[in-house]
Design an enzyme around this catalytic site. Structure first.
Site, mmCIF file in Angstrom:
data_model
loop_
_atom_site.group_PDB
_atom_site.id
_atom_site.type_symbol
_atom_site.label_atom_id
_atom_site.label_comp_id
_atom_site.label_asym_id
_atom_site.label_seq_id
_atom_site.Cartn_x
_atom_site.Cartn_y
_atom_site.Cartn_z
ATOM 1 N N HIS B 117 1.179 -1.243 0.542
ATOM 2 C CA HIS B 117 0.220 -0.161 0.285
ATOM 3 C C HIS B 117 0.432 1.300 -0.114
ATOM 4 O O HIS B 117 0.153 2.471 0.283
ATOM 5 C CB HIS B 117 -0.799 0.173 1.081
ATOM 6 C CG HIS B 117 -0.423 -0.179 2.402
ATOM 7 N ND1 HIS B 117 0.851 0.920 3.007
ATOM 8 C CD2 HIS B 117 -0.789 -0.794 3.755
ATOM 9 C CE1 HIS B 117 0.670 -0.720 4.450
ATOM 10 N NE2 HIS B 117 0.105 -1.368 4.425
ATOM 11 N N HIS B 118 2.255 1.160 0.010
ATOM 12 C CA HIS B 118 3.098 2.311 0.034
ATOM 13 C C HIS B 118 3.171 3.433 1.073
ATOM 14 O O HIS B 118 2.676 4.576 0.880
ATOM 15 C CB HIS B 118 3.124 2.625 -1.985
ATOM 16 C CG HIS B 118 3.199 1.419 -2.797
ATOM 17 N ND1 HIS B 118 3.706 1.233 -3.024
ATOM 18 C CD2 HIS B 118 2.155 1.041 -3.409
ATOM 19 C CE1 HIS B 118 3.877 0.792 -3.945
ATOM 20 N NE2 HIS B 118 2.734 -0.069 -4.469
ATOM 21 N N CYS B 119 2.109 3.161 1.933
ATOM 22 C CA CYS B 119 1.762 4.134 2.893
ATOM 23 C C CYS B 119 1.153 4.720 3.191
ATOM 24 O O CYS B 119 1.156 6.362 3.227
ATOM 25 C CB CYS B 119 3.256 4.524 3.713
ATOM 26 S SG CYS B 119 5.151 3.545 4.234
ATOM 27 N N ALA B 120 0.161 4.707 1.561
ATOM 28 C CA ALA B 120 -0.867 5.583 1.342
ATOM 29 C C ALA B 120 -2.232 4.702 1.634
ATOM 30 O O ALA B 120 -3.030 4.456 0.635
ATOM 31 C CB ALA B 120 -0.475 6.507 0.080
#
Lengths: 150, 162
Positions: B117-120
């Site tokens: 989730h790419h820190c998103a």
């Protein structure tokens, strides 16, 4: 270096494509949510436990092939088993995923769960495989809330 | 404003009665500075300046266009993020194959991408996807490597029988 096929064994791919017990149990008396915050894998586990026996089990969620297949294998293995037997199986799988040789070398007794044995060669994927099992353990211990693999 | 950490060059001089702090910015930079980091940054700036920012930007845009075209030719690749002047990265989902599975197969072929989730997480929710795969390209990447990526993605499909 391990072959991809050690990780994505036929049993894994098949359970990913057709997960067993992939449903909500309307008459569940235990519910547990499992979450891996780092990768986003999620599982909702439903159990109907009567007189110490897992009468029925189902799961929902989203995740990679490993996590989905592992949940599918887990539910089909522990269905009908006693809680004590389920904990015993959890301990075995946990050891196998952690790459403890006494378990890795004892694949024959693991039956189709042996399909998860390749995961220990892929450290980044161990948590994908263990999520469903940790969630089961929490459900058996009747822990409230969300189980995390972190 | 009192410093929250002490030590090193943040002191000017100390007596029994009083501590005199150094002038700014030293007062707030306690301890051993990140010397290796500063030297590394200097070397990086020298390197990038020698290559030329405009050349880098132009080349990366070419790479991005090439990669976008190549990957869009693969069935089931769906790009997440298609802004006109975006950086040289390509986020995508690949049919019903989870990004982590894509990443593991590519990894075995010597291709490193980021997955998850790419820190998103809110962005994932906005696009209704659990995770994305992301290839980040830079000026040291080549078109041949993009071809390798495209071929490897076809292999991902084979592994999962899609």
């Amino acid at each position: 270096m391990s072959d991809l096929r050690d990780l994505y064994q036929e049993v894994i791919l098949e359970h990913n494509n057709k997960p067993r017990n992939f449903r909500v149990l309307a008459d569940a008396n235990r519910k547990q949510e499992g979450f891996n915050p780092l990768c986003g894998d999620r599982i909702q586990l439903y159990l109907r436990v009567e007189n110490g026996q897992i009468k029925d089990i189902g799961f929902q969620g989203s995740g990679c092939a490993i996590s989905k297949a592992s949940a599918s294998l887990m539910t089909s293995t522990v269905k009908g088993k006693s809680e004590a037997e389920a904990v015993e199986i959890f301990e075995k799988v946990h050891g196998m995923l952690a790459g403890q040789t006494e378990h890795c070398g004892d694949l024959e007794s693991m039956g189709r769960l042996g399909a998860l044995s390749g995961v220990c060669e892929f450290p980044a994927r161990v948590k994908c495989a263990s999520l469903a099992w940790h969630t089961l353990k929490s459900a058996l211990e009747n822990k409230d809330g969300v189980t995390s693999t972190e | 404003m009192p410093p929250y950490q002490g030590g090193g060059d943040m002191i000017s001089f100390v007596t029994f009665e009083k501590t005199h702090y150094n002038t700014l910015p030293y007062k707030f930079e306690a301890g051993t500075p990140n010397i290796a980091g500063v030297i590394g940054l200097g070397a990086a700036i020298d390197y990038v300046s020698a290559v030329g920012l405009e050349r880098i930007s132009k080349y990366e845009q070419e790479l991005l266009e090439y990669a976008s075209r190549k990957l869009s030719e693969i069935e089931d690749v769906r790009f997440i993020g298609t802004a006109k002047e975006k950086a040289c990265i390509i986020s995508f989902i690949f049919g019903d194959i989870h990004a982590h599975d894509v990443g593991t197969v590519l990894d075995r072929e010597g291709i490193a991408i980021r997955t998850g989730h790419h820190c998103a997480m809110p962005v994932m929710e906005r696009f209704g996807v659990p995770a994305t795969a992301r290839a980040s390209l830079a000026f040291y990447n080549t078109k041949e490597e993009i071809d390798t990526l495209a071929e490897a993605l076809k292999n991902v499909k084979k592994v999962f029988g899609r």
